[in-house]
Design a protein around this motif. Structure first.
Motif, mmCIF file in Angstrom:
data_model
loop_
_atom_site.group_PDB
_atom_site.id
_atom_site.type_symbol
_atom_site.label_atom_id
_atom_site.label_comp_id
_atom_site.label_asym_id
_atom_site.label_seq_id
_atom_site.Cartn_x
_atom_site.Cartn_y
_atom_site.Cartn_z
ATOM 1 N N GLU A 18 11.290 19.726 48.706
ATOM 2 C CA GLU A 18 10.551 18.492 48.431
ATOM 3 C C GLU A 18 11.471 17.354 48.002
ATOM 4 O O GLU A 18 11.254 16.197 48.355
ATOM 5 N N GLN A 19 12.498 17.668 47.259
ATOM 6 C CA GLN A 19 13.432 16.662 46.748
ATOM 7 C C GLN A 19 14.674 16.670 47.626
ATOM 8 O O GLN A 19 15.654 17.348 47.352
ATOM 9 N N LEU A 20 14.622 15.893 48.692
ATOM 10 C CA LEU A 20 15.676 15.898 49.707
ATOM 11 C C LEU A 20 16.750 14.891 49.329
ATOM 12 O O LEU A 20 16.462 13.726 49.060
ATOM 13 N N MET A 21 17.991 15.346 49.355
ATOM 14 C CA MET A 21 19.082 14.533 48.848
ATOM 15 C C MET A 21 19.936 13.921 49.950
ATOM 16 O O MET A 21 21.160 13.885 49.860
ATOM 17 N N HIS A 22 19.275 13.436 51.010
ATOM 18 C CA HIS A 22 20.059 12.705 51.993
ATOM 19 C C HIS A 22 19.748 11.215 51.919
ATOM 20 O O HIS A 22 18.691 10.794 51.443
ATOM 21 N N VAL A 23 20.705 10.431 52.374
ATOM 22 C CA VAL A 23 20.588 8.974 52.423
ATOM 23 C C VAL A 23 20.326 8.590 53.872
ATOM 24 O O VAL A 23 21.029 9.042 54.784
ATOM 25 N N CYS A 24 19.324 7.768 54.088
ATOM 26 C CA CYS A 24 18.944 7.392 55.450
ATOM 27 C C CYS A 24 19.267 5.915 55.696
ATOM 28 O O CYS A 24 19.408 5.127 54.769
ATOM 29 N N GLY A 25 19.337 5.581 56.976
ATOM 30 C CA GLY A 25 19.512 4.189 57.372
ATOM 31 C C GLY A 25 18.781 3.944 58.678
ATOM 32 O O GLY A 25 18.839 4.764 59.599
ATOM 33 N N LEU A 26 18.064 2.839 58.746
ATOM 34 C CA LEU A 26 17.358 2.459 59.961
ATOM 35 C C LEU A 26 18.093 1.262 60.556
ATOM 36 O O LEU A 26 18.072 0.168 59.998
ATOM 37 N N ILE A 27 18.786 1.483 61.664
ATOM 38 C CA ILE A 27 19.653 0.469 62.266
ATOM 39 C C ILE A 27 18.998 -0.041 63.539
ATOM 40 O O ILE A 27 18.761 0.726 64.476
ATOM 41 N N VAL A 122 18.419 8.568 68.078
ATOM 42 C CA VAL A 122 18.392 7.346 68.880
ATOM 43 C C VAL A 122 16.965 7.175 69.401
ATOM 44 O O VAL A 122 16.462 8.005 70.161
ATOM 45 N N ILE A 123 16.317 6.101 68.968
ATOM 46 C CA ILE A 123 14.904 5.880 69.267
ATOM 47 C C ILE A 123 14.775 4.721 70.242
ATOM 48 O O ILE A 123 15.205 3.591 69.950
ATOM 49 N N GLU A 124 14.203 4.997 71.392
ATOM 50 C CA GLU A 124 14.011 3.984 72.429
ATOM 51 C C GLU A 124 12.551 3.555 72.468
ATOM 52 O O GLU A 124 11.660 4.305 72.079
ATOM 53 N N GLY A 125 12.323 2.331 72.959
ATOM 54 C CA GLY A 125 10.956 1.860 73.139
ATOM 55 C C GLY A 125 10.431 0.989 72.024
ATOM 56 O O GLY A 125 9.228 0.689 71.997
ATOM 57 N N TYR A 126 11.308 0.564 71.087
ATOM 58 C CA TYR A 126 10.876 -0.342 70.033
ATOM 59 C C TYR A 126 11.154 -1.771 70.483
ATOM 60 O O TYR A 126 12.282 -2.244 70.436
ATOM 61 N N GLN A 127 10.106 -2.427 70.970
ATOM 62 C CA GLN A 127 10.234 -3.775 71.518
ATOM 63 C C GLN A 127 11.351 -3.767 72.564
ATOM 64 O O GLN A 127 11.357 -2.931 73.461
ATOM 65 N N ASP A 128 12.324 -4.660 72.466
ATOM 66 C CA ASP A 128 13.442 -4.644 73.414
ATOM 67 C C ASP A 128 14.719 -4.153 72.736
ATOM 68 O O ASP A 128 15.826 -4.440 73.188
ATOM 69 N N LYS A 129 14.558 -3.389 71.653
ATOM 70 C CA LYS A 129 15.696 -2.928 70.869
ATOM 71 C C LYS A 129 15.900 -1.422 71.031
ATOM 72 O O LYS A 129 15.043 -0.703 71.538
ATOM 73 N N VAL A 130 17.056 -0.977 70.564
ATOM 74 C CA VAL A 130 17.327 0.443 70.373
ATOM 75 C C VAL A 130 17.495 0.652 68.867
ATOM 76 O O VAL A 130 18.189 -0.124 68.198
ATOM 77 N N VAL A 131 16.848 1.677 68.336
ATOM 78 C CA VAL A 131 16.909 1.955 66.904
ATOM 79 C C VAL A 131 17.655 3.265 66.678
ATOM 80 O O VAL A 131 17.415 4.253 67.380
ATOM 81 N N VAL A 132 18.568 3.264 65.720
ATOM 82 C CA VAL A 132 19.248 4.492 65.306
ATOM 83 C C VAL A 132 18.796 4.813 63.885
ATOM 84 O O VAL A 132 18.961 3.995 62.973
ATOM 85 N N PHE A 133 18.195 5.981 63.727
ATOM 86 C CA PHE A 133 17.816 6.451 62.389
ATOM 87 C C PHE A 133 18.850 7.478 61.966
ATOM 88 O O PHE A 133 18.973 8.546 62.560
ATOM 89 N N SER A 134 19.626 7.153 60.947
ATOM 90 C CA SER A 134 20.734 8.014 60.516
ATOM 91 C C SER A 134 20.398 8.704 59.209
ATOM 92 O O SER A 134 19.667 8.164 58.366
ATOM 93 N N LYS A 135 20.955 9.902 59.042
ATOM 94 C CA LYS A 135 20.809 10.661 57.799
ATOM 95 C C LYS A 135 22.173 11.245 57.443
ATOM 96 O O LYS A 135 22.829 11.860 58.283
ATOM 97 N N MET A 136 22.593 11.033 56.193
ATOM 98 C CA MET A 136 23.812 11.650 55.687
ATOM 99 C C MET A 136 23.515 12.174 54.292
ATOM 100 O O MET A 136 22.856 11.502 53.486
ATOM 101 N N HIS A 137 23.993 13.362 54.004
ATOM 102 C CA HIS A 137 23.699 13.956 52.703
ATOM 103 C C HIS A 137 24.434 13.204 51.615
ATOM 104 O O HIS A 137 25.560 12.732 51.793
#
Length: 463
Positions: A18-27, A122-137
């Motif tokens: 439940e207490q996940l210790m990773h840091v995320c970023g939505l690029i 790597v997430i495709e299909g968001y408007q005309d952008k490409v989104v990268v959702f990153s996770k690092m512990h």
């Protein structure tokens, strides 16, 4: 050997399902700047080439026998980019709601500790952008080092080499099991000898803190926060929201009031939280309190470890309706809090964290969650708010211009909301992540950030 520092290892021991210790970023990326256009395979191949000689991306954990000491980092001899980079298509209509729902789901997934502790989706299909959702512990990065690590994968022009081109880091030496066991025994035996050297400055700090409290110049005290709807035991489900603020307008407020950018950010966050709770009939009479991570990277004398942080506690003025008055009160309080925090030795948290025992720490965290103790003792702090400096100029990630980078930190039992702000090319990107049971609709919070900025501007102009 590249042994984890006690503070880095503590983030491993603190982790539960439940207490996940990773840091995320939505690029959010603009693929039109890529010299050869965007394809997923080319993007992945380019990324593999850039991370191949960066230890943070190609090392894995190795436990010490019997957990006698903190784990070490070793090269992953079977590193495979396909274990870390994945491709997804956003459900239609591919808007904001679909993006935050998908990223909230990804943020709630645990990471495989048998491999290097990072993932990118790597997430495709968001408007005309490409989104990268990153996770690092968090055992691998803190806010500042995570920002730097992303920057090392970026370039100043679409077709230029990365900022870190020419630099090369070496992996730590591996070791045989017998050597690890012997070093673990030695560490366990000698650790008590370090306690006297830590007790003396800690005792002096307590004395100074008492004196500051009597003089009214101490930072806010933990365990004195009011209880809110997001201060309880968390689950693994996450919700996410994000927003943008013009950095030049925040700086103009800083110049007009003599405050700092951080003061303005905390004032806006305090106002947004005030309205969020007021809308739900849950606004406490006393002000909310945030734990604010503070980098000690420049002051520390410890060379090892990824996490070089301390923290201060700040009251957010949620009991004050007028935004300018809130800013003035918080600016004064934050000066005292910063002076108090700077009086704490930079390495104090890192030094005491060396005594974190893997088995004992893990059992304590699981017992704390299982007994729902976060709901039974006074609230330590209401939430975490972090302000991370980012690049002042455009950066290109695999040739695609970074339009936005929303940081998302971990949430904890007892503090189920995290607000992290990062500057990037003239914008402040606000990322909110929460336990779903604590804050089901974080967009109802972030929508107030722009409103609070406007209210503060109007109050300053009126004066």
């Amino acid at each position: 050997m590249d042994r984890l520092s006690g503070l880095d290892a503590s983030f491993l021991y603190l982790e539960t399902p439940e207490q996940l210790m990773h840091v995320c970023g939505l690029i959010v990326l603009d693929p039109t700047t890529m010299p050869d256009g965007y394809t997923y395979e080319a993007f992945k191949d380019h990324l593999e080439d850039r991370v191949s000689d960066v230890p943070e991306f190609t090392r894995r954990l190795r436990r010490v026998p019997l957990d006698l000491a903190h784990p070490i980092w070793v090269p992953d001899q079977h590193f495979d980019i396909d274990h870390h980079v994945h491709r997804l298509a956003l459900p239609q209509p591919g808007g904001y709601d679909e993006l935050v729902q998908l990223c909230g789901h990804l943020a709630g997934l645990t990471m495989d500790r048998s491999r290097p502790l990072w993932e990118m989706w790597v997430i495709e299909g968001y408007q005309d952008k490409v989104v990268v959702f990153s996770k690092m512990h968090h055992a691998t990065v803190d806010g500042a080092s995570g920002s730097n690590l992303i920057s090392h994968l970026c370039s100043l022009e679409p077709d230029a080499p990365p900022v870190s081109a020419g630099e090369r880091k070496e992996h730590g030496r591996s070791a045989r099991g017998l050597e690890l066991f012997g070093r673990g025994v030695l560490s366990t035996v000698t650790k008590p000898l370090q306690i006297p050297s830590l007790l003396r400055p800690s005792a002096a700090l307590v004395t100074k803190t008492v004196a500051r409290a009597r003089a009214g110049t101490a930072m806010a005290a933990p365990f004195s926060a009011p209880r809110t709807s997001f201060n309880g035991t968390i689950t693994r489900r996450r919700t996410i929201a994000f927003a943008d603020l013009p950095l030049d307008e925040v700086r103009a407020l800083k110049a007009a009031t003599g405050a700092t950018v951080n003061d303005v950010v905390l004032t806006i966050a305090g106002g947004a939280l005030r309205h969020y709770l007021e809308d739900r009939g849950g606004l406490p009479e006393t002000p909310l309190m945030a734990s604010v991570p503070v980098s000690v990277r420049k002051a520390t004398q410890r060379g090892n470890g990824a996490n070089k942080v301390s923290a201060l506690f700040a009251r957010l003025g949620t009991d004050i309706e007028d935004p300018l008055q809130r800013l003035e009160v918080m600016s004064s309080d934050n000066r005292n809090a910063k002076e108090h925090q700077q009086a704490i030795p930079a390495d104090a948290l890192q030094d005491w964290a060396e005594f974190a025992a893997p088995q004992t720490f893990g059992l304590a965290v699981r017992a704390y969650a299982g007994l729902r103790l976060a709901e039974k003792h006074p609230v330590v702090h209401n939430l975490v708010i972090s302000n991370v400096p980012g690049p002042p100029i455009p950066l290109y990630f695999m040739g695609a211009r970074i339009d936005a980078l929303y940081p998302l930190g971990p949430v904890f039992h007892g503090a189920g909301v995290n607000i992290t702000v990062m500057s990037n090319n003239g914008q402040l990107h606000v990322g909110v992540i929460a336990c779903r049971s604590a804050m089901r609709h974080p967009e109802d919070l972030v929508k107030h950030f722009g409103e609070e900025l406007t209210r503060l501007q109007e109050a300053v102009a009126a004066r």
